[in-house]
Write a protein that holds these residues in place. Structure first.
Motif, PDB file in Angstrom:
ATOM      1  N   TRP A  24      43.596  38.808 -25.008  1.00 29.08           N
ATOM      2  CA  TRP A  24      42.927  39.557 -23.953  1.00 29.08           C
ATOM      3  C   TRP A  24      42.666  38.616 -22.775  1.00 29.08           C
ATOM      4  O   TRP A  24      42.586  37.404 -22.944  1.00 29.08           O
ATOM      5  CB  TRP A  24      41.599  40.131 -24.449  1.00 29.08           C
ATOM      6  CG  TRP A  24      41.721  41.078 -25.596  1.00 29.08           C
ATOM      7  CD1 TRP A  24      41.809  42.443 -25.545  1.00 29.08           C
ATOM      8  CD2 TRP A  24      41.767  40.750 -26.992  1.00 29.08           C
ATOM      9  NE1 TRP A  24      41.911  42.975 -26.814  1.00 29.08           N
ATOM     10  CE2 TRP A  24      41.886  41.956 -27.719  1.00 29.08           C
ATOM     11  CE3 TRP A  24      41.730  39.540 -27.705  1.00 29.08           C
ATOM     12  CZ2 TRP A  24      41.956  41.990 -29.097  1.00 29.08           C
ATOM     13  CZ3 TRP A  24      41.806  39.573 -29.081  1.00 29.08           C
ATOM     14  CH2 TRP A  24      41.920  40.791 -29.772  1.00 29.08           C
ATOM     15  N   LYS A  25      42.508  39.179 -21.587  1.00 26.41           N
ATOM     16  CA  LYS A  25      42.248  38.359 -20.411  1.00 26.41           C
ATOM     17  C   LYS A  25      41.268  39.070 -19.491  1.00 26.41           C
ATOM     18  O   LYS A  25      41.127  40.302 -19.527  1.00 26.41           O
ATOM     19  CB  LYS A  25      43.545  38.046 -19.658  1.00 26.41           C
ATOM     20  CG  LYS A  25      44.285  39.285 -19.149  1.00 26.41           C
ATOM     21  CD  LYS A  25      45.542  38.912 -18.387  1.00 26.41           C
ATOM     22  CE  LYS A  25      46.281  40.182 -17.908  1.00 26.41           C
ATOM     23  NZ  LYS A  25      47.456  39.861 -17.077  1.00 26.41           N
ATOM     24  N   ALA A  26      40.602  38.278 -18.646  1.00 24.95           N
ATOM     25  CA  ALA A  26      39.662  38.824 -17.670  1.00 24.95           C
ATOM     26  C   ALA A  26      39.503  37.833 -16.536  1.00 24.95           C
ATOM     27  O   ALA A  26      39.758  36.628 -16.698  1.00 24.95           O
ATOM     28  CB  ALA A  26      38.308  39.116 -18.325  1.00 24.95           C
ATOM     29  N   SER A 446      55.879  30.248 -12.987  1.00 27.06           N
ATOM     30  CA  SER A 446      54.854  30.712 -12.065  1.00 27.06           C
ATOM     31  C   SER A 446      53.496  30.735 -12.762  1.00 27.06           C
ATOM     32  O   SER A 446      53.353  31.276 -13.861  1.00 27.06           O
ATOM     33  CB  SER A 446      55.199  32.112 -11.558  1.00 27.06           C
ATOM     34  OG  SER A 446      54.146  32.642 -10.804  1.00 27.06           O
ATOM     35  N   ILE A 447      52.502  30.114 -12.114  1.00 24.70           N
ATOM     36  CA  ILE A 447      51.140  30.061 -12.630  1.00 24.70           C
ATOM     37  C   ILE A 447      50.203  30.504 -11.512  1.00 24.70           C
ATOM     38  O   ILE A 447      50.459  30.254 -10.337  1.00 24.70           O
ATOM     39  CB  ILE A 447      50.751  28.634 -13.076  1.00 24.70           C
ATOM     40  CG1 ILE A 447      51.829  28.023 -13.969  1.00 24.70           C
ATOM     41  CG2 ILE A 447      49.407  28.625 -13.798  1.00 24.70           C
ATOM     42  CD1 ILE A 447      51.598  26.559 -14.295  1.00 24.70           C
ATOM     43  N   GLY A 448      49.111  31.158 -11.881  1.00 22.83           N
ATOM     44  CA  GLY A 448      48.112  31.536 -10.892  1.00 22.83           C
ATOM     45  C   GLY A 448      48.297  32.954 -10.393  1.00 22.83           C
ATOM     46  O   GLY A 448      49.382  33.545 -10.487  1.00 22.83           O
ATOM     47  N   GLY A 449      47.219  33.514  -9.835  1.00 19.24           N
ATOM     48  CA  GLY A 449      47.244  34.905  -9.419  1.00 19.24           C
ATOM     49  C   GLY A 449      48.211  35.208  -8.298  1.00 19.24           C
ATOM     50  O   GLY A 449      48.698  36.329  -8.178  1.00 19.24           O
ATOM     51  N   SER A 450      48.508  34.211  -7.457  1.00 17.93           N
ATOM     52  CA  SER A 450      49.389  34.456  -6.308  1.00 17.93           C
ATOM     53  C   SER A 450      50.808  33.933  -6.512  1.00 17.93           C
ATOM     54  O   SER A 450      51.692  34.244  -5.714  1.00 17.93           O
ATOM     55  CB  SER A 450      48.802  33.795  -5.050  1.00 17.93           C
ATOM     56  OG  SER A 450      47.499  34.267  -4.789  1.00 17.93           O
ATOM     57  N   SER A 470      54.933  35.770 -16.699  1.00 17.95           N
ATOM     58  CA  SER A 470      54.520  36.656 -17.785  1.00 17.95           C
ATOM     59  C   SER A 470      53.265  37.387 -17.369  1.00 17.95           C
ATOM     60  O   SER A 470      52.710  37.148 -16.286  1.00 17.95           O
ATOM     61  CB  SER A 470      54.279  35.869 -19.080  1.00 17.95           C
ATOM     62  OG  SER A 470      52.987  35.282 -19.083  1.00 17.95           O
ATOM     63  N   GLU A 471      52.804  38.272 -18.234  1.00 14.94           N
ATOM     64  CA  GLU A 471      51.567  38.986 -17.934  1.00 14.94           C
ATOM     65  C   GLU A 471      50.372  38.040 -17.919  1.00 14.94           C
ATOM     66  O   GLU A 471      49.309  38.388 -17.402  1.00 14.94           O
ATOM     67  CB  GLU A 471      51.326  40.090 -18.959  1.00 14.94           C
ATOM     68  CG  GLU A 471      51.042  39.595 -20.368  1.00 14.94           C
ATOM     69  CD  GLU A 471      50.580  40.720 -21.283  1.00 14.94           C
ATOM     70  OE1 GLU A 471      49.754  41.535 -20.850  1.00 14.94           O
ATOM     71  OE2 GLU A 471      51.061  40.772 -22.430  1.00 14.94           O
ATOM     72  N   PHE A 472      50.539  36.826 -18.461  1.00 14.58           N
ATOM     73  CA  PHE A 472      49.446  35.860 -18.481  1.00 14.58           C
ATOM     74  C   PHE A 472      49.593  34.788 -17.403  1.00 14.58           C
ATOM     75  O   PHE A 472      48.832  33.830 -17.386  1.00 14.58           O
ATOM     76  CB  PHE A 472      49.361  35.191 -19.863  1.00 14.58           C
ATOM     77  CG  PHE A 472      49.023  36.156 -20.964  1.00 14.58           C
ATOM     78  CD1 PHE A 472      47.739  36.629 -21.120  1.00 14.58           C
ATOM     79  CD2 PHE A 472      50.009  36.606 -21.819  1.00 14.58           C
ATOM     80  CE1 PHE A 472      47.434  37.532 -22.121  1.00 14.58           C
ATOM     81  CE2 PHE A 472      49.719  37.511 -22.826  1.00 14.58           C
ATOM     82  CZ  PHE A 472      48.424  37.983 -22.981  1.00 14.58           C
ATOM     83  N   SER A 473      50.578  34.950 -16.502  1.00 10.67           N
ATOM     84  CA  SER A 473      50.785  33.937 -15.463  1.00 10.67           C
ATOM     85  C   SER A 473      49.533  33.708 -14.636  1.00 10.67           C
ATOM     86  O   SER A 473      49.206  32.581 -14.264  1.00 10.67           O
ATOM     87  CB  SER A 473      51.948  34.347 -14.551  1.00 10.67           C
ATOM     88  OG  SER A 473      53.180  34.234 -15.222  1.00 10.67           O
ATOM     89  N   ARG A 673      56.495  39.140 -23.855  1.00  6.77           N
ATOM     90  CA  ARG A 673      56.026  39.653 -22.566  1.00  6.77           C
ATOM     91  C   ARG A 673      56.297  38.671 -21.427  1.00  6.77           C
ATOM     92  O   ARG A 673      55.489  38.522 -20.512  1.00  6.77           O
ATOM     93  CB  ARG A 673      54.541  40.002 -22.629  1.00  6.77           C
ATOM     94  CG  ARG A 673      54.189  41.036 -23.691  1.00  6.77           C
ATOM     95  CD  ARG A 673      52.719  41.375 -23.658  1.00  6.77           C
ATOM     96  NE  ARG A 673      52.357  42.161 -24.832  1.00  6.77           N
ATOM     97  CZ  ARG A 673      51.112  42.533 -25.118  1.00  6.77           C
ATOM     98  NH1 ARG A 673      50.122  42.196 -24.323  1.00  6.77           N
ATOM     99  NH2 ARG A 673      50.855  43.230 -26.192  1.00  6.77           N
ATOM    100  N   SER A 674      57.402  37.985 -21.525  1.00  3.87           N
ATOM    101  CA  SER A 674      57.783  37.037 -20.483  1.00  3.87           C
ATOM    102  C   SER A 674      58.925  37.620 -19.661  1.00  3.87           C
ATOM    103  O   SER A 674      59.672  38.499 -20.115  1.00  3.87           O
ATOM    104  CB  SER A 674      58.199  35.701 -21.095  1.00  3.87           C
ATOM    105  OG  SER A 674      59.264  35.881 -22.010  1.00  3.87           O
ATOM    106  N   LEU A 675      59.047  37.123 -18.430  1.00  5.52           N
ATOM    107  CA  LEU A 675      60.043  37.614 -17.492  1.00  5.52           C
ATOM    108  C   LEU A 675      60.816  36.435 -16.926  1.00  5.52           C
ATOM    109  O   LEU A 675      60.232  35.404 -16.599  1.00  5.52           O
ATOM    110  CB  LEU A 675      59.372  38.377 -16.347  1.00  5.52           C
ATOM    111  CG  LEU A 675      58.448  39.537 -16.726  1.00  5.52           C
ATOM    112  CD1 LEU A 675      57.627  39.955 -15.523  1.00  5.52           C
ATOM    113  CD2 LEU A 675      59.254  40.718 -17.254  1.00  5.52           C
ATOM    114  N   GLU A 676      62.125  36.595 -16.792  1.00  2.25           N
ATOM    115  CA  GLU A 676      62.957  35.569 -16.175  1.00  2.25           C
ATOM    116  C   GLU A 676      63.722  36.188 -15.015  1.00  2.25           C
ATOM    117  O   GLU A 676      64.449  37.162 -15.191  1.00  2.25           O
ATOM    118  CB  GLU A 676      63.923  34.945 -17.175  1.00  2.25           C
ATOM    119  CG  GLU A 676      64.712  33.784 -16.579  1.00  2.25           C
ATOM    120  CD  GLU A 676      65.612  33.096 -17.580  1.00  2.25           C
ATOM    121  OE1 GLU A 676      66.057  31.964 -17.290  1.00  2.25           O
ATOM    122  OE2 GLU A 676      65.887  33.689 -18.639  1.00  2.25           O
TER     123      GLU A 676
END
Length: 680
Positions: A24-26, A446-450, A470-473, A673-676
């Motif tokens: 889970w994430k928030a 890619s890391i971070g919200g932007s 990914s959805e957790f990036s 749930r990763s994307l390339e």
């Protein structure tokens, strides 16, 4: 049992929670004056997803990891303690001379900032030569007088001690530090040789001084730990350090400077794991948060490191993941300079007031405002941190900024995005040039919200192999905080030309025993401990070393020399040295790893019934250029399945970020749930 990882950023506090199967994430807005409140609010958001009370959830937490900016903020705002320094008489100025280095301040080269005033440095009569022989005994009475003067008359709040050649014989420096500790038991005292026992007195001194300067930075962390325990947390609080591992709060007290880049280091560790899942062992990590963009490299699944991190322009002996940072984040502020040119950053709106579209009092447009106005971000799909995005406010801010230079709101927004891309590309190219990597052989994580809104475009323009997200990036640094092992290291100075007369097995064993005791004190059982051996090698009397991993705790001089020269030639070219150039072993190092309970990337086995382009859920206008918008299909990540392929241009929305697929590129949905994303 649950695992929680938290990354306190300049704009948002990210939280990741995992039970080993589900994650889970928030996101919660960071509260600058009380970052602990943002941490607790983020935990409350996770508990709300469980539909249980916060105390009940915290009671089930087995591991609680925290990446904190507490030390970084003290250094950035220069609000640390007043520091006194004891050094060898005659060397009182070497810290201020800074080896003649300069830093760029608004286009001017200036001396780097110095945390110690000249009047707070006292030279002590003592001298040890380069072989460790005592030339002049320590004047202990002079030490007592100097400590009294600094603490009583100068009112210093912390003390650093760093003597010449203490790395060869530490008896004088340790004696002086003990005198200060006995005279003032409450005074934070830091010894350079205890923190960094290798050759180079400048790095030892900066280590002692900066640790003293940030000695009180962890007060807020200890307050947070106390509050969490009162709320029901039983697990120890682990802090992420700049080396990519975790340490306890008590260990961080002994060396707070090690936390200076904990967030970017945690993100790099997690990015390496994500790259391995996709099958890319070599990758560049691009972490674009609210305040800055941090760039690092992973080779063979392991983050590249450096043994001399630069902190606020000062060279230190901090061992850290090699991260290059620029002031271009989602909250970076746009402005117009005296030439009438549009500029972006390095100033940031941070959490308060934040971007204009957050509705917290911001008036100057940021990168986030530009992305919203251009259509890359949707106000309807963004639901992170309880924030509702205001498109009209972002448009008004861009229009106001552009009016004096004849730009429309859309032209300003497009210019902000293009400038941000150019700044990020510049940082990435500098990182590639310094390490000799070929972008065609690397993916970008890619890391971070932007990050996912920019990285695919950058990868295409610079010729990288692919982009991984990914959805957790957007919370990958928090994931790193939930998954990094406990990590300590210790070193032995050698500074001898190869070949050596000893294999140094006894030295390695002494270092290993010290680390074993440290891991045991932190509750790590024997079966969860592992040790890695390294050697720092350089050309004779050269400044920079290359770190070579060793298979066993001994030195094979022939193998070490040949391996070093081959790697040196690969990195700098075969003409960079001659066959007669001597090779020097500078340092031996042992790294102790304590394996802990950790989060895991979810293994999402949902596969598409047939590969191909999935049907979009919506569409929106995106201003890919400054002339006219283009209708772009929009997908939601939860609806995608492994095996599907999206053709650009396309957008993938999540609750806290958007992933961009530029024209001419395809995004492949992988497992976990990763994307390339890669070119045709």
């Amino acid at each position: 049992m649950l695992v929680i990882g938290i990354d306190v950023g300049g704009t948002f506090t990210d939280v990741v929670c995992s039970d080993g199967a589900t994650t889970w994430k928030a996101k919660s807005p960071t509260i600058p004056d009380n970052f602990g409140a943002g941490v607790i609010k983020g935990c409350e958001l996770i508990a709300g997803q469980f539909k249980v009370a916060l105390g009940q959830m915290l009671g089930d937490v087995e591991r609680f990891g925290l990446g904190t900016t507490a030390v970084t903020n003290v250094l950035a705002t220069r609000q640390g303690l007043r520091v006194g320094l004891l050094t060898t008489a005659g060397f009182e100025k070497h810290l201020h001379l800074a080896r003649g280095s300069r830093v760029n301040v608004d286009g001017w080269l200036e001396m780097p900032w110095n945390p110690v005033g000249s009047a707070d440095i006292v030279g002590i009569e003592e001298r040890i030569d380069r072989e460790g022989n005592i030339v002049e005994p320590l004047d202990e009475a002079a030490v007592e007088r100097a400590v009294h003067r600094l603490c009583v008359e100068r009112e210093v709040e912390a003390l650093a001690v760093s003597f010449l050649w203490s790395c060869r014989n530490s008896v004088h420096e340790k004696a002086a530090a003990d005198i200060a500790r006995r005279a003032h038991p409450q005074l934070p005292v830091f010894s350079g040789v205890e923190l960094h026992p290798i050759q180079r007195e400048y790095e030892r001194t900066t280590m002692a001084v900066l640790n003293a300067y940030t000695a009180r930075a962890l007060d807020g962390v200890e307050d947070l730990e106390r509050d969490l325990r009162a709320l029901g947390l039983k697990a120890p609080l682990l802090l992420l350090h700049s080396g990519g591992g975790a340490m306890t709060v008590s260990d961080a007290r002994n060396s707070p400077l090690g936390l200076a880049s904990s967030g970017p280091a945690a993100g790099t560790v997690a990015a390496g794991e994500l790259a391995r899942v996709v099958g890319c062992e070599d990758a560049m990590c691009c972490d674009m948060g609210g305040t800055s963009t941090d760039v690092s490299v992973v080779v063979d699944g392991t983050a590249e490191r450096r043994q001399q991190a630069i902190v606020n322009g000062l060279v230190t002996g901090v061992s850290s993941i090699d991260v290059e940072s620029i002031g271009a984040g989602g909250g970076s502020v746009a402005w117009v300079d005296s030439r009438g040119m549009l500029r972006v950053g390095p100033q940031s709106a941070r959490a308060i007031p934040g971007p204009v579209c957050y509705g917290r009092g911001g008036t100057v447009p940021t990168i986030t405002d530009a992305n919203l106005l251009l259509g890359y971000i949707s106000a309807e799909s963004f639901s992170s941190g309880g924030i509702e995005l205001d498109v009209e406010a972002a448009a008004a801010a861009c229009e106001s900024l552009g009016a004096p230079i004849g730009f429309s709101a859309m032209q300003v927004a497009h210019g902000i995005r293009e400038i941000a891309i150019a700044e990020m590309e510049k940082a990435i190219l500098a990182r590639l040039a310094s390490s000799g990597h070929d972008p065609r052989k690397l993916s970008i994580v890619s890391i971070g919200g932007s990050g996912s809104l920019f990285v695919p475009t950058i990868a295409k323009q610079l010729g990288f192999k692919s982009t991984i997200s990914s959805e957790f990036s957007s919370v990958l640094s928090a994931y790193g905080a939930a998954s990094a092992d406990i990590r300590y290291e210790t070193v032995l100075p050698v500074d001898r030309v190869l070949p050596l007369q000893s294999d140094y097995a006894a030295g390695f064993e002494g270092l290993r025993r010290a680390l074993s005791a440290q891991l045991k004190a932190n509750g790590v059982p024997d079966g969860k401990r592992e040790y890695h051996f390294e050697a720092d090698v350089r050309l004779y009397r050269q400044k920079t070393s290359i770190t070579l991993p060793l298979d066993e705790a001994r030195i094979d001089s022939g193998w070490l020399s040949q391996t070093f020269k081959a790697l040196y030639a690969e990195r700098y070219g075969p003409a960079a040295y001659s066959e007669t150039t001597m090779v020097e072993l500078s340092t031996l190092r042992v790294v102790g790893i304590g394996q802990t309970t950790r989060a895991r990337l979810p293994d999402d086995a949902r596969c598409a019934e047939s590969a191909g382009q999935p049907a979009p859920s919506a569409a929106r206008d995106v201003w890919m250029d400054r002339h006219r918008p283009t209708e772009v299909p929009v997908h939601h990540l939860d609806a995608l399945r492994a095996g599907q392929v999206l053709e650009g241009p396309a957008l993938i929305d999540t609750s806290d970020t958007t992933i961009w697929t530029p024209p001419g590129m395809f995004t492949h949905v992988r497992r976990n749930r990763s994307l390339e994303t890669l070119e045709v």
